[in-house]
Design a protein around this motif. Structure first.
Motif, short mmCIF file in Angstrom:
data_model
loop_
_atom_site.label_atom_id
_atom_site.label_comp_id
_atom_site.label_asym_id
_atom_site.label_seq_id
_atom_site.Cartn_x
_atom_site.Cartn_y
_atom_site.Cartn_z
N LEU A 1 0.81 -1.22 0.00
CA LEU A 1 0.00 0.00 0.00
C LEU A 1 0.84 1.26 0.00
O LEU A 1 0.42 2.29 -0.53
N GLY A 2 2.01 1.20 0.62
CA GLY A 2 2.84 2.39 0.68
C GLY A 2 4.12 2.17 1.43
O GLY A 2 4.36 1.11 2.01
N VAL A 3 4.95 3.20 1.41
CA VAL A 3 6.24 3.19 2.07
C VAL A 3 6.17 4.17 3.23
O VAL A 3 5.64 5.27 3.09
N VAL A 4 6.71 3.76 4.36
CA VAL A 4 6.71 4.60 5.55
C VAL A 4 8.16 4.80 5.98
O VAL A 4 8.98 3.88 5.83
N ASP A 5 8.47 5.97 6.50
CA ASP A 5 9.80 6.25 7.03
C ASP A 5 10.88 6.06 5.97
O ASP A 5 11.78 5.24 6.12
N GLY A 6 10.75 6.80 4.89
CA GLY A 6 11.72 6.69 3.79
C GLY A 6 11.53 5.38 3.07
O GLY A 6 10.52 5.16 2.43
N HIS A 7 12.47 4.48 3.20
CA HIS A 7 12.34 3.15 2.60
C HIS A 7 12.45 2.07 3.67
O HIS A 7 12.71 0.93 3.37
N ARG A 8 12.22 2.41 4.93
CA ARG A 8 12.46 1.49 6.05
C ARG A 8 11.26 0.60 6.40
O ARG A 8 11.45 -0.42 7.05
N GLU A 9 10.04 0.97 6.02
CA GLU A 9 8.86 0.16 6.34
C GLU A 9 7.87 0.19 5.18
O GLU A 9 7.77 1.18 4.47
N LEU A 10 7.16 -0.92 5.03
CA LEU A 10 6.10 -1.00 4.03
C LEU A 10 4.78 -1.27 4.72
O LEU A 10 4.73 -2.01 5.70
N LEU A 11 3.72 -0.67 4.20
CA LEU A 11 2.37 -1.04 4.62
C LEU A 11 1.88 -2.07 3.62
O LEU A 11 1.89 -1.84 2.42
N VAL A 12 1.46 -3.22 4.14
CA VAL A 12 1.09 -4.35 3.28
C VAL A 12 -0.32 -4.82 3.63
O VAL A 12 -0.64 -5.04 4.80
N HIS A 13 -1.16 -4.95 2.60
CA HIS A 13 -2.51 -5.52 2.77
C HIS A 13 -2.42 -7.01 2.46
O HIS A 13 -1.93 -7.40 1.40
N SER A 14 -2.86 -7.82 3.39
CA SER A 14 -2.84 -9.27 3.23
C SER A 14 -4.27 -9.80 3.34
O SER A 14 -5.02 -9.41 4.23
N MET A 15 -4.63 -10.69 2.45
CA MET A 15 -6.00 -11.24 2.45
C MET A 15 -6.16 -12.55 3.21
O MET A 15 -7.23 -12.85 3.69
N TYR A 16 -5.11 -13.36 3.33
CA TYR A 16 -5.31 -14.73 3.81
C TYR A 16 -4.43 -15.16 4.97
O TYR A 16 -4.36 -16.34 5.27
N HIS A 17 -3.78 -14.26 5.66
CA HIS A 17 -3.02 -14.64 6.85
C HIS A 17 -3.96 -14.63 8.06
O HIS A 17 -4.76 -13.71 8.21
N ARG A 18 -3.82 -15.63 8.90
CA ARG A 18 -4.76 -15.77 10.04
C ARG A 18 -4.56 -14.70 11.11
O ARG A 18 -5.47 -14.37 11.84
N ASP A 19 -3.33 -14.16 11.20
CA ASP A 19 -3.05 -13.10 12.17
C ASP A 19 -1.86 -12.27 11.71
O ASP A 19 -1.19 -12.62 10.73
N GLU A 20 -1.60 -11.19 12.42
CA GLU A 20 -0.52 -10.28 12.03
C GLU A 20 0.85 -10.96 12.10
O GLU A 20 1.70 -10.75 11.25
N GLU A 21 1.05 -11.81 13.12
CA GLU A 21 2.33 -12.48 13.29
C GLU A 21 2.65 -13.40 12.11
O GLU A 21 3.79 -13.43 11.63
N SER A 22 1.66 -14.16 11.63
CA SER A 22 1.93 -15.06 10.50
C SER A 22 2.18 -14.26 9.22
O SER A 22 3.02 -14.65 8.39
N ALA A 23 1.49 -13.14 9.06
CA ALA A 23 1.72 -12.29 7.89
C ALA A 23 3.15 -11.74 7.91
O ALA A 23 3.87 -11.81 6.91
N LEU A 24 3.56 -11.22 9.06
CA LEU A 24 4.91 -10.66 9.17
C LEU A 24 5.98 -11.75 9.01
O LEU A 24 7.02 -11.52 8.39
N ALA A 25 5.72 -12.94 9.54
CA ALA A 25 6.70 -14.04 9.40
C ALA A 25 6.89 -14.41 7.93
O ALA A 25 8.02 -14.58 7.47
N ASP A 26 5.79 -14.52 7.19
CA ASP A 26 5.90 -14.86 5.76
C ASP A 26 6.59 -13.75 4.97
O ASP A 26 7.41 -14.01 4.08
N LEU A 27 6.28 -12.50 5.30
CA LEU A 27 6.89 -11.37 4.59
C LEU A 27 8.38 -11.26 4.91
O LEU A 27 9.20 -10.97 4.03
N ARG A 28 8.74 -11.51 6.17
CA ARG A 28 10.17 -11.48 6.55
C ARG A 28 10.94 -12.61 5.87
O ARG A 28 12.10 -12.44 5.48
N ASP A 29 10.29 -13.77 5.74
CA ASP A 29 10.91 -14.88 5.02
C ASP A 29 11.18 -14.49 3.57
O ASP A 29 12.27 -14.75 3.04
N MET A 30 10.20 -13.86 2.94
CA MET A 30 10.38 -13.42 1.56
C MET A 30 11.53 -12.42 1.46
O MET A 30 12.37 -12.50 0.56
#
Length: 119
Positions: free
Chosen positions: A73-102
């Motif tokens: 959705l966008g970039v926050v704090d220069g290039h240090r954070e991304l706002l991400v819309h996820s449709m199918y992760h059961r919770d925030e922790e699983s979404a962040l874990a998958d994104l960090r893995d990527m």
């Protein structure tokens, strides 16, 4: 020098893994469309990045958007954070874990590229 020699192998391995992620995500989205009800659990998460440069952050944002069921959705704090819309992760922790893995796979494939590399 050895990192330079293994880079093509790392890139091919990453793109094969990423193609599998696209197929898996597309299958999940298609199953949700074709079956009654909805298994979607939409959420927006804030992903802190380990990327050292704006170009690596842009690659990460593009990879997220290319994966069905997620959208940058966008970039926050220069290039240090991304706002991400996820449709199918059961919770925030699983979404962040998958994104960090990527991100870690992407950084291994493309190389961390620090500010010193740019000088």
């Amino acid at each position: 020098m050895s990192a330079m020699l293994t880079r093509p192998v790392r890139l091919v391995a990453f793109w094969c893994w990423f193609a599998g992620q696209i197929i898996s995500s597309a299958r999940d989205v298609l199953a949700d469309i074709l079956t009654p009800g909805s298994s979607a659990t939409p959420r927006v998460v804030r992903l802190p990045l380990d990327c050292e440069t704006g170009s690596r952050s842009a690659i990460m944002g593009a990879l997220i958007t290319l994966t069905p069921g997620t959208l940058t959705l966008g970039v926050v704090d220069g290039h240090r954070e991304l706002l991400v819309h996820s449709m199918y992760h059961r919770d925030e922790e699983s979404a962040l874990a998958d994104l960090r893995d990527m991100e870690s796979r992407m950084l291994r494939a493309f190389g961390p590229r620090t500010r010193e590399d740019l000088a």
